[in-house]
Design a protein around this motif. Structure first.
Motif, short mmCIF file in Angstrom:
data_model
loop_
_atom_site.label_atom_id
_atom_site.label_comp_id
_atom_site.label_asym_id
_atom_site.label_seq_id
_atom_site.Cartn_x
_atom_site.Cartn_y
_atom_site.Cartn_z
N TRP A 105 0.82 -1.21 0.00
CA TRP A 105 0.00 0.00 0.00
C TRP A 105 0.85 1.26 0.00
N ASP A 106 1.99 1.24 0.67
CA ASP A 106 2.89 2.40 0.62
C ASP A 106 3.28 2.70 -0.83
N GLY A 107 3.68 1.66 -1.56
CA GLY A 107 4.06 1.83 -2.95
C GLY A 107 2.87 2.19 -3.84
N TYR A 108 1.76 1.56 -3.60
CA TYR A 108 0.56 1.80 -4.41
C TYR A 108 0.13 3.26 -4.32
N ALA A 162 3.31 -14.06 -10.82
CA ALA A 162 4.15 -13.14 -11.59
C ALA A 162 3.18 -12.21 -12.31
N PHE A 163 3.51 -10.92 -12.32
CA PHE A 163 2.58 -9.99 -12.96
C PHE A 163 3.28 -8.74 -13.46
N THR A 164 2.60 -8.07 -14.37
CA THR A 164 3.02 -6.75 -14.84
C THR A 164 1.89 -5.79 -14.50
N VAL A 165 2.26 -4.52 -14.38
CA VAL A 165 1.25 -3.51 -14.09
C VAL A 165 1.28 -2.42 -15.15
N THR A 215 1.93 10.21 -7.42
CA THR A 215 2.90 10.77 -8.37
C THR A 215 2.57 10.49 -9.83
N GLY A 216 1.78 9.47 -10.06
CA GLY A 216 1.50 9.07 -11.44
C GLY A 216 2.69 8.36 -12.09
N ILE A 217 3.60 7.88 -11.27
CA ILE A 217 4.81 7.22 -11.78
C ILE A 217 4.94 5.86 -11.11
N THR A 218 5.19 4.85 -11.93
CA THR A 218 5.51 3.53 -11.40
C THR A 218 6.84 3.08 -11.97
N ARG A 219 7.66 2.52 -11.14
CA ARG A 219 8.95 2.01 -11.63
C ARG A 219 8.81 0.58 -12.12
N TYR A 220 7.60 0.03 -12.05
CA TYR A 220 7.37 -1.36 -12.44
C TYR A 220 6.61 -1.52 -13.75
N GLY A 221 6.48 -0.47 -14.52
CA GLY A 221 5.67 -0.52 -15.73
C GLY A 221 6.06 -1.60 -16.73
N THR A 222 7.34 -1.93 -16.83
CA THR A 222 7.77 -2.95 -17.79
C THR A 222 8.48 -4.11 -17.11
#
Length: 148
Positions: free
Chosen positions: A63-66, A97-100, A72-79
């Protein structure tokens, strides 16, 4: 002649779970593969927080990361393919295993997070068994070389 793609048919047909959550982290989309994977029907899952599939010990970090991503509208996990534990409705542990994908409004505000999820529990168990076997063989080899 081409026919129009029906998004609902696609959601129903894919083997991977498709889960979408709103800015609060509540589930807004839960396809049949998600039901097969996690055991919750769409009626049980939609409107619930992701906590229904996140192990309790990982919830704060999640939840902290979410919420930082939503702020911020930024995710470091997009790819990046992420591998984490999850929980089935019946309480058993899963390895997924997942992508977001971050969904943003026209003004750039993050509105949803979409996840494509695959159950890798069996692959994870096989990998652990192989690692254990390699460790045993390395110990045996070391013992043999020391005895000579």
């Amino acid at each position: 002649m081409t026919t129009a793609l029906d998004p609902a048919q696609l959601l129903d047909a894919v083997a991977d779970a498709l889960v979408v959550c709103d800015a609060k982290g509540d589930i807004t989309l839960w396809n049949p593969a998600a039901e097969r994977m996690f055991g919750f029907s769409p009626a049980e899952a939609i409107g619930q927080p992701l906590d229904i599939i996140i192990p309790e010990r990982l919830r704060k970090r999640h939840w902290d990361g979410y919420f930082e991503t939503m702020r911020t509208g930024i995710t470091r996990y997009g790819t990046t393919l992420l591998r984490v534990p999850a929980v089935h409705k019946d309480g058993r542990a899963l390895s997924i295993a997942f992508t977001v994908a971050l969904v943003v409004a026209a003004d750039g505000t993050a509105t949803h997070v979409a996840s494509v999820i695959r159950d890798e529990t069996e692959r994870w168990k096989e990998e652990r068994a192989l690692q254990k076997r390699i460790g045993e063989l390395e110990a045996k080899l070391k013992a043999t070389s020391q005895a000579q």
